[in-house]
Design a protein around this motif. Structure first.
Motif, PDB file in Angstrom:
ATOM      1  N   SER A 288       0.846  -1.196   0.000  1.00  0.00           N
ATOM      2  CA  SER A 288       0.000   0.000   0.000  1.00  0.00           C
ATOM      3  C   SER A 288       0.874   1.235   0.000  1.00  0.00           C
ATOM      4  CB  SER A 288      -0.867   0.016   1.271  1.00  0.00           C
ATOM      5  OG  SER A 288      -1.699  -1.119   1.310  1.00  0.00           O
ATOM      6  N   ASN A 289       0.484   2.236  -0.777  1.00  0.00           N
ATOM      7  CA  ASN A 289       1.265   3.463  -0.694  1.00  0.00           C
ATOM      8  C   ASN A 289       0.944   4.183   0.625  1.00  0.00           C
ATOM      9  OD1 ASN A 289      -1.146   4.792  -1.240  1.00  0.00           O
ATOM     10  ND2 ASN A 289      -0.438   5.765  -3.145  1.00  0.00           N
ATOM     11  N   ALA A 290       1.605   5.307   0.853  1.00  0.00           N
ATOM     12  CA  ALA A 290       1.482   5.955   2.166  1.00  0.00           C
ATOM     13  C   ALA A 290       0.037   6.345   2.463  1.00  0.00           C
ATOM     14  CB  ALA A 290       2.403   7.165   2.223  1.00  0.00           C
ATOM     15  N   ILE A 291      -0.674   6.857   1.462  1.00  0.00           N
ATOM     16  CA  ILE A 291      -2.065   7.285   1.725  1.00  0.00           C
ATOM     17  C   ILE A 291      -2.959   6.078   1.970  1.00  0.00           C
ATOM     18  CG2 ILE A 291      -3.954   8.769   0.962  1.00  0.00           C
ATOM     19  CD1 ILE A 291      -2.126  10.010  -1.087  1.00  0.00           C
ATOM     20  N   GLU A 292      -2.740   4.990   1.233  1.00  0.00           N
ATOM     21  CA  GLU A 292      -3.552   3.796   1.500  1.00  0.00           C
ATOM     22  C   GLU A 292      -3.241   3.242   2.886  1.00  0.00           C
ATOM     23  OE1 GLU A 292      -4.772   0.894  -1.478  1.00  0.00           O
ATOM     24  OE2 GLU A 292      -4.006  -0.717  -0.196  1.00  0.00           O
ATOM     25  N   THR A 293      -1.972   3.260   3.243  1.00  0.00           N
ATOM     26  CA  THR A 293      -1.591   2.775   4.580  1.00  0.00           C
ATOM     27  C   THR A 293      -2.291   3.591   5.659  1.00  0.00           C
ATOM     28  OG1 THR A 293       0.570   2.104   3.716  1.00  0.00           O
ATOM     29  CG2 THR A 293       0.386   2.366   6.099  1.00  0.00           C
ATOM     30  N   GLU A 294      -2.240   4.893   5.519  1.00  0.00           N
ATOM     31  CA  GLU A 294      -2.879   5.781   6.493  1.00  0.00           C
ATOM     32  C   GLU A 294      -4.386   5.538   6.519  1.00  0.00           C
ATOM     33  OE1 GLU A 294      -2.303   9.864   5.397  1.00  0.00           O
ATOM     34  OE2 GLU A 294      -3.200  10.636   7.262  1.00  0.00           O
ATOM     35  N   THR A 295      -4.981   5.386   5.335  1.00  0.00           N
ATOM     36  CA  THR A 295      -6.429   5.184   5.240  1.00  0.00           C
ATOM     37  C   THR A 295      -6.835   3.856   5.880  1.00  0.00           C
ATOM     38  OG1 THR A 295      -6.415   6.447   3.173  1.00  0.00           O
ATOM     39  CG2 THR A 295      -8.372   5.114   3.627  1.00  0.00           C
ATOM     40  N   GLN A 296      -6.058   2.817   5.576  1.00  0.00           N
ATOM     41  CA  GLN A 296      -6.378   1.497   6.156  1.00  0.00           C
ATOM     42  C   GLN A 296      -6.323   1.537   7.670  1.00  0.00           C
ATOM     43  OE1 GLN A 296      -3.653  -1.193   4.165  1.00  0.00           O
ATOM     44  NE2 GLN A 296      -5.362  -2.102   3.061  1.00  0.00           N
ATOM     45  N   LEU A 297      -5.301   2.175   8.195  1.00  0.00           N
ATOM     46  CA  LEU A 297      -5.175   2.233   9.654  1.00  0.00           C
ATOM     47  C   LEU A 297      -6.314   3.051  10.248  1.00  0.00           C
ATOM     48  CD1 LEU A 297      -1.276   2.608  10.027  1.00  0.00           C
ATOM     49  CD2 LEU A 297      -2.649   0.539  10.279  1.00  0.00           C
ATOM     50  N   ALA A 298      -6.745   4.100   9.528  1.00  0.00           N
ATOM     51  CA  ALA A 298      -7.849   4.936  10.029  1.00  0.00           C
ATOM     52  C   ALA A 298      -9.171   4.173   9.995  1.00  0.00           C
ATOM     53  CB  ALA A 298      -7.962   6.215   9.204  1.00  0.00           C
ATOM     54  N   LEU A 299      -9.374   3.371   8.952  1.00  0.00           N
ATOM     55  CA  LEU A 299     -10.646   2.644   8.803  1.00  0.00           C
ATOM     56  C   LEU A 299     -10.675   1.343   9.599  1.00  0.00           C
ATOM     57  CD1 LEU A 299     -11.646   2.993   4.993  1.00  0.00           C
ATOM     58  CD2 LEU A 299     -12.038   4.566   6.877  1.00  0.00           C
ATOM     59  N   ALA A 300      -9.541   0.990  10.192  1.00  0.00           N
ATOM     60  CA  ALA A 300      -9.451  -0.322  10.838  1.00  0.00           C
ATOM     61  C   ALA A 300     -10.199  -0.389  12.162  1.00  0.00           C
ATOM     62  CB  ALA A 300      -7.987  -0.685  11.059  1.00  0.00           C
ATOM     63  N   GLY A 301     -10.534   0.758  12.746  1.00  0.00           N
ATOM     64  CA  GLY A 301     -11.073   0.738  14.106  1.00  0.00           C
ATOM     65  C   GLY A 301      -9.928   0.555  15.082  1.00  0.00           C
ATOM     66  N   HIS A 302     -10.257   0.301  16.370  1.00  0.00           N
ATOM     67  CA  HIS A 302      -9.231   0.058  17.401  1.00  0.00           C
ATOM     68  C   HIS A 302      -8.156   1.154  17.440  1.00  0.00           C
ATOM     69  CE1 HIS A 302     -11.143  -3.829  17.254  1.00  0.00           C
ATOM     70  NE2 HIS A 302     -10.738  -4.000  16.002  1.00  0.00           N
ATOM     71  N   PRO A 303      -8.561   2.411  17.614  1.00  0.00           N
ATOM     72  CA  PRO A 303      -7.576   3.496  17.572  1.00  0.00           C
ATOM     73  C   PRO A 303      -6.472   3.353  18.617  1.00  0.00           C
ATOM     74  CG  PRO A 303      -9.730   4.305  18.363  1.00  0.00           C
ATOM     75  CD  PRO A 303      -9.933   2.913  17.867  1.00  0.00           C
ATOM     76  N   GLY A 304      -6.804   2.768  19.769  1.00  0.00           N
ATOM     77  CA  GLY A 304      -5.765   2.609  20.809  1.00  0.00           C
ATOM     78  C   GLY A 304      -4.655   1.696  20.317  1.00  0.00           C
ATOM     79  N   GLN A 305      -5.051   0.543  19.784  1.00  0.00           N
ATOM     80  CA  GLN A 305      -4.053  -0.412  19.271  1.00  0.00           C
ATOM     81  C   GLN A 305      -3.242   0.182  18.131  1.00  0.00           C
ATOM     82  OE1 GLN A 305      -5.817  -4.218  18.209  1.00  0.00           O
ATOM     83  NE2 GLN A 305      -7.185  -4.068  19.972  1.00  0.00           N
ATOM     84  N   ILE A 306      -3.922   0.914  17.246  1.00  0.00           N
ATOM     85  CA  ILE A 306      -3.240   1.510  16.095  1.00  0.00           C
ATOM     86  C   ILE A 306      -2.208   2.535  16.570  1.00  0.00           C
ATOM     87  CG2 ILE A 306      -3.553   2.920  14.005  1.00  0.00           C
ATOM     88  CD1 ILE A 306      -4.604   0.114  13.608  1.00  0.00           C
ATOM     89  N   ALA A 307      -2.588   3.307  17.572  1.00  0.00           N
ATOM     90  CA  ALA A 307      -1.646   4.302  18.108  1.00  0.00           C
ATOM     91  C   ALA A 307      -0.393   3.613  18.637  1.00  0.00           C
ATOM     92  CB  ALA A 307      -2.315   5.132  19.199  1.00  0.00           C
ATOM     93  N   LEU A 308      -0.606   2.518  19.344  1.00  0.00           N
ATOM     94  CA  LEU A 308       0.546   1.756  19.876  1.00  0.00           C
ATOM     95  C   LEU A 308       1.433   1.243  18.733  1.00  0.00           C
ATOM     96  CD1 LEU A 308      -0.880  -0.395  22.806  1.00  0.00           C
ATOM     97  CD2 LEU A 308       0.974   1.296  22.927  1.00  0.00           C
ATOM     98  N   LEU A 309       0.780   0.709  17.724  1.00  0.00           N
ATOM     99  CA  LEU A 309       1.517   0.196  16.554  1.00  0.00           C
ATOM    100  C   LEU A 309       2.333   1.321  15.913  1.00  0.00           C
ATOM    101  CD1 LEU A 309       2.060  -1.972  14.302  1.00  0.00           C
ATOM    102  CD2 LEU A 309       0.023  -1.075  13.145  1.00  0.00           C
ATOM    103  N   GLU A 310       1.703   2.462  15.751  1.00  0.00           N
ATOM    104  CA  GLU A 310       2.393   3.566  15.085  1.00  0.00           C
ATOM    105  C   GLU A 310       3.581   4.053  15.921  1.00  0.00           C
ATOM    106  OE1 GLU A 310      -1.300   5.768  13.004  1.00  0.00           O
ATOM    107  OE2 GLU A 310       0.612   5.578  11.939  1.00  0.00           O
TER     108      GLU A 310
END
Lengths: 531, 531
Positions: free
Chosen positions: B301-323
């Motif tokens: 995924s390019n950078a925008i798709e990566t960002e979009t996927q993470l945004a649409l994935a739900g679980h913002p707490g987990q995503i923040a930790l991953l990032e």
């Protein structure tokens, strides 16, 4: 100097060791050599050219002799007897695409038959001029042999169509790349010829057949050029590359070829393994192919081919030791030799070897290391020279090949061998027949059969022997779900058997395409389609 | 029950998490939903059938509504508005090859247009009846969905053409095999449709595209059946399978499909890796492909798709930790997510993983293990349901795709994205655009771009927005050495862009083939060729 009446360079001579000759004599009787014609006697037969003059045209007799025949056994006998039949009226050597177009326009205006000519290595009658009212122009692409462009990022190389194997590889090697296409004819055959006849190389397991390597290019036709752009893959309708692949000069003349190249591999090794019996060997290579073990080549000789190879190899002392070792490990009478290669990076090659060893040992395989593999690699393009050697010893050798699904490999192989082995019984002659499988797929395998027989008292009767054998085996292939060719193409020799696999509708499609590109039937008529 | 006006099963609903909606609103503004038509209102529009009666024919309104449209965005808008335009006059459901032949003969006698119909999942207007004087018969292959033969030795399975993804895989799995063909439409699309449109699955890196899986079968044409026998490979002239592949119902109706199947793999894993930047990521996957590391899938995924996927994935707490973790390792803003799979035996998979890890780490790749890979695998067929979800939230989503050589991947991708991103500027509308590469080859890659925009005030203006975007991007593709489709086919929507890649001569060849099979232009006219 290239032989005018046989395969390859005059300087290259393959020896037949004494025990090899004895082995053959034991199998089919003592050899009987026929006398060869001289080049001078053939030159004297060449008639005046019927072509009008053209600056790109050569009409001298020797050039016409050297472009009159391919390398089928019928061609061989004609050349040795000095009975060529028909010669091209002239040979043109275009150096540019514009010159190809100019020659095609000229041929149309003069109502001339055009035969595209690559390396002249066809074994199926692709480039033989036919008798008829129209003059014949043989269009040699030999001077269009350069690497024209290399896109290193996309791994795409653009070549002139006349580049032969060594020209392709040496020009790529200078940049660190390889095409990886190594048919047995590699020393002489050309890129354009490979595409036109759907060639397959010895390492197709890694690099793919020419179908996978051919990315695009241009076909010059009487209806105008067909440009094939390059895409890594496409869903945009029927793939027109697949119409050019196998078109055999019948639809047009290939003027540029773009191929997919690979970086030269870090590591390459070839191994020999002996399997105790044919059924176990067959099972083993089927499993190797279906498990997708990333090998780069694989060649399995049946028991007779294994025996024959060992007999013709020379070094009887070493062979006796090898056989003793193999027998101790369970591979004695009926053993089958498997040669396989790994090509790639070292991590991958180690993993591939581990998988192959485990699987082959499970089928009773006895490993002998890389010595015989190296021998195979060193002699990989020498087999065609064997015809010369055997001819001098009084034997005729030919090969034929097919491919079929795994469920049919063994039955078809048996039938092909039987049709050849018993093909001259009524003349009281024996035929020595052996086979290997050298291109394996998940679905099935190629079958490559060699047959050796003695010439009759004269050329005519010898040609007739060959015709009977070739026809019998071809009929068996066509009637038993084999393709009439896995790697040599159709040409004129296999055209009668093509309808068995293409069917009525398929033949009509090919005919429609031929008419589309060449309404006047000037491009190599008689190949593919019996017209 | 399958949705009559959208994708998939009514019971399957994909959720849009709150932060996903917020993300999109921030990018292109708050959503604006348009009202959907009811099925009843559409049924009321269905005109009387113009077809004479036939025992295999269904002419009831709902059946005709459910076979009138595919899944392109134009189809979607037509279905949601209840503005179908043209309906087929009837739908036949043959159960045997003989019934297909009977229906074709009947269609010829009655001068009826015939549209072959698989899963109705075309996104390029393959199955839409056109307005015209002749009645239209939609020929659904849905009932011909069975595994008819399995040759385990040759790994060949024969299916009816109407078997959809789950039907193919469940019938093979019972014997321990898989086809391994998993396009995103897999739940609904069919084997015959895959062949007719040159489909490619998510794991084509291992199993090949449908071109490699399609071993043979039968095409029923007005000129008679074209039988394609199975060979593992052949040099016997042009490969007629390649004429059937991509024929899109224009040359005939596929009545049986033989495919190459594989044993179910011992081991399969999917991994996610984050690369620090797009240029490094691109370089890495090109090297992976060109080094022939035996992976089974790869999606970058390019950078925008990566960002979009993470945004649409739900679980913002987990995503923040991953990032946070990724940033610590060097993959922060501009990072690109790469998902890849290994499939095969454990020895091979370990070697493949080792090679991939070494290469990716050399490009700054940060491994996150198999968690995100598992998530990808679990949701791999759910993306098409997102259109429904976004529609409800007031957004329109569409995708388009191409493939090009590596030297052109980045420039073409940039131009495609720009043409979409700026495509509605004059209306003051923003378009959210992102891309992934999901089919990589030595020569190049597919480019798969998703774009999200807001509906206009009404359906007509919304369709016009889409038309402008689609045309702009298609023009960019055609003018810049992309293929108009890597995996969706040509249909009617892409037909205007086909001549750019096939050329004048190539289009003439396709036209000649169409005329050969169907002199009266009764088979799906308007697909492939703009006639």
């Amino acid at each position: 100097m290239r032989r005018w009446n046989g395969w390859g360079e005059e300087a290259t001579v393959m020896e037949l060791p004494a025990q090899g000759a004895a082995f053959l004599a034991g199998r089919i009787g003592a050899g009987r050599a026929l006398a060869d014609a001289s080049l001078d006697s053939v030159l004297a037969q060449v008639p005046a050219s019927r072509l009008p003059a053209h600056p790109l045209l050569s009409t001298d007799a020797e050039t016409r002799v050297r472009h009159a025949r391919g390398q089928s056994l019928a061609d061989w006998l004609a050349m040795r007897e000095g009975n060529f039949g028909v010669f091209p009226d002239g040979v043109a050597f275009p150096e540019t695409v514009a010159q190809i177009r100019e020659l095609l326009a000229w041929a149309a205006a003069q109502d001339v038959i055009v035969i595209a000519y690559g390396g002249g290595t066809s074994v199926a009658g692709h480039i033989n001029p036919q008798a008829g009212g129209k003059p014949v122009l043989t269009l040699s692409l030999a001077r269009m042999n350069r690497l024209l462009d290399l896109d290193e990022q996309s791994r795409l190389a653009t070549f002139g169509p006349g580049a032969n194997g060594p020209q392709v590889e040496s020009q790529l090697r200078a940049h660190g790349y390889t095409l990886g296409h190594f048919p047995q004819s590699w020393e002489l055959s050309t890129l354009g010829g490979w595409v036109a006849s759907r060639s397959s190389g010895q390492q197709s397991l890694r690099y793919g057949r020419i179908e996978q390597l051919f990315a695009g290019g241009t076909l010059e036709t009487f209806a105008g050029p067909l440009e094939l752009p390059t895409f890594p893959a496409s869903a945009a309708g029927p793939d027109l590359r697949e119409v050019v692949l196998g078109s055999e000069g019948r639809f047009g003349v290939i003027s540029a070829v773009k191929v997919r190249v690979s970086q030269l591999a870090e590591d390459e090794r070839f191994y020999a393994v002996f399997l105790p019996s044919w059924p176990r060997a067959l099972e083993a290579i089927r499993e190797l192919a279906q498990a997708r073990v990333p090998l780069s080549m694989l060649r399995l000789s049946n028991a007779i081919e294994t025996e024959t190879q060992l007999a013709l190899a020379g070094h009887p002392g070493q062979i006796a030791l090898l056989e003793k070792y193999l027998a101790l490990r369970g591979a004695s009478a009926g053993k089958c030799m498997l040669t396989f290669g790994v090509t790639g990076n070292r991590v991958q090659n180690a993993a591939s070897l581990k998988q192959a060893k485990r699987l082959l040992k499970g089928h009773g395989g006895v490993f002998t290391g890389t010595l015989l593999g190296k021998k195979w690699a060193a002699g990989r393009f020498r087999f065609p020279y064997l015809r010369e050697t055997l001819w001098q010893a009084g034997y005729v050798v030919d090969t034929l090949e097919t491919a079929t699904d795994w469920c049919n490999v063994d039955p078809l192989l048996d039938r092909i061998e039987a049709s050849l082995r018993d093909g001259l019984v009524d003349e009281g002659e024996r035929v020595h027949v052996f086979t290997h499988l050298s291109h394996v797929y998940g679905e099935g395998s190629s079958i490559y059969t060699t047959y050796v027989f003695r010439p009759a008292a004269g050329y005519g009767a010898t040609l007739e022997r060959w015709r009977r054998l070739k026809h019998a085996a071809s009929r068996v292939i066509a009637d038993n779900r084999g393709t009439i060719s896995h790697q040599h193409g159709v040409g004129r020799d296999h055209a009668p058997y093509l309808p068995a696999e293409k069917g009525e509708r398929g033949m009509a499609v090919l005919q429609t395409l031929a008419e589309h590109f060449d309404t006047e039937r000037r491009l190599n008529p008689g190949v593919l389609l019996q017209e």
